[in-house]
Design an enzyme around this catalytic site. Structure first.
Site, PDB file in Angstrom:
ATOM      1  N   LYS A  33       0.869  -1.170   0.000  1.00 31.08           N
ATOM      2  CA  LYS A  33       0.000   0.000   0.000  1.00 31.08           C
ATOM      3  C   LYS A  33       0.900   1.212   0.000  1.00 31.08           C
ATOM      4  CE  LYS A  33      -4.019   1.905  -0.076  1.00 31.08           C
ATOM      5  NZ  LYS A  33      -5.042   1.581  -1.082  1.00 31.08           N
TER       6      LYS A  33
ATOM      7  N   SER B  44      -1.042  -0.917  -4.444  1.00 30.54           N
ATOM      8  CA  SER B  44      -2.278  -0.155  -4.392  1.00 30.54           C
ATOM      9  C   SER B  44      -2.000   1.161  -3.688  1.00 30.54           C
ATOM     10  CB  SER B  44      -3.349  -0.953  -3.631  1.00 30.54           C
ATOM     11  OG  SER B  44      -4.543  -0.228  -3.481  1.00 30.54           O
TER      12      SER B  44
END
Length: 370
Positions: free
Chosen positions: A159, A229
């Site tokens: 992330k 992401s």
């Protein structure tokens, strides 16, 4: 003393619905002290202003603090991927590890490692400095998992941060420059630099091949095990390494595949077969009980074609191409495995070949004569 990995896939009724995880903790199926990461597929647009990710992160963080210290809760990697377009089902995947006295048996088992990087300076986002930061973080997460050989790593979930107008202003006020002033484009640049960092750490890409001008530009450079992401809800990188180790016990195993385009399910079928599934067609109900988690990336190919036929994902001014790609790939994979509770993350810059993406399969090991 060895370690054992546990993976729990739990349905979510909304981005703040932690009831399924709390019920599993109350029933003793999850030991909260062993939670190392939670991946979430949440409703939302998956773009810069997708605050459902932050809502989910806040909800999970508050829940975790009921079972552990604030410091321990902060250490848990909360990787929220916004956007459940099409039939994709919102859910959590909880990764847990415990110390155990049981001896490793039946071959290498699933191993899990994690780390968080320092805060990324805004002027470094999408540039080589981010590549280097992520590469160092992946190596640290491998060490945390006790994995020495990069070939034993099957999936790296990251992330990563993005730029907002305020963050850009802060960087420029300090005399710096940013890689882009387009906040949506910053998501792709951050994913791209993070993926290249994975490739460098795992030996898939030479560090000398990478310069600022090749990030999110040279699609010949890619990692077959990176899943990145980006989101507004963090300033650092949360890194989770999934691999195998003979020093871990338990029934869980992992393999990976690389899709060459959004309908290339045959490599995924091959990975399923390596894990003992028949996978002759769609998985049977009995086989689906062994499938613990399916993790994937999705990307609209930059040439605007899929196997020679035109697609319009990049021409839609109303809906981001990442949203189209998530729904498209989830549908293809759901047709193979027989359900849509699949973690599909959009935006696969340098994550697999252009238009394709890596896929990880986590399953229970086949026990001979069981």
């Amino acid at each position: 003393m060895t370690r054992r990995a546990y993976v729990h896939r739990i349905a979510a009724a909304s981005p703040d619905d932690t009831s399924g995880i709390e019920a599993a903790i109350a029933a003793g199926r999850i030991d909260p002290s062993g939670i190392v990461a939670i991946f979430g597929k949440t409703e939302g647009n998956g773009c810069v202003n997708d605050f459902a990710r932050g809502f989910a992160t806040q909800s999970l963080g508050l829940m975790l603090k009921q079972h552990m210290s604030a410091e321990a809760a902060h250490a848990v990697c909360l990787v929220m991927s916004g956007g459940t377009e099409g039939g994709m089902s919102p859910h959590w995947t909880v990764f847990e590890r415990r110390d155990t006295d049981e001896a490793p048996a039946g071959g290498p088992a699933l191993a899990i490692g994690r780390t968080r990087t320092p805060v990324l300076p805004f002027c470094d986002l999408g540039r080589v400095a981010e590549v280097d930061m992520v590469a160092a973080g992946v190596r640290a997460a491998m060490q945390d998992a006790g994995i020495d050989d990069p070939d034993d790593v099957h999936f790296v979930q990251i992330k990563c941060p993005l730029l907002t107008v305020q963050r850009i202003g802060e960087a420029e006020a300090q005399g710096g420059t940013v890689a882009t002033r387009d906040t949506l484009k910053s998501m792709g640049l951050s994913r791209a630099a993070s993926a290249l960092g994975v490739g460098v750490a795992l030996g898939e890409i030479g560090r000398d091949q990478i310069g600022d001008g090749r990030i999110a530009a040279d699609w010949s450079l890619w990692s077959g095990r990176a899943s990145c992401s980006s989101g507004i809800e963090l300033l650092d990188h949360e890194i989770v390494v999934l691999g195998t180790s003979p020093n871990w016990s338990g029934p869980l195993v992992i393999d990976h595949a690389v899709m060459s385009d959004g309908i290339d399910i045959e490599p995924v079928r091959a990975a399923l077969r390596r894990l003992g599934f028949a996978a002759d067609g769609q998985l049977s109900a009995a086989e689906r009980t062994r499938l613990v988690a399916l993790l994937s990336k999705a990307e609209a190919s930059h040439d605007g074609k899929i196997r020679g036929h035109r697609h319009t994902m990049l021409d839609d001014s109303d809906i981001s191409a990442t949203r189209h790609a998530r729904a498209f790939v989830c549908g293809a994979l759901a047709g193979l495995v027989g359900h849509a509770e699949i973690y599909v993350s959009g935006g696969a810059e340098h994550q697999g070949p252009d238009g394709g993406g890596p896929v990880a399969v986590i399953a229970e090991r086949v026990i001979p004569n069981a």
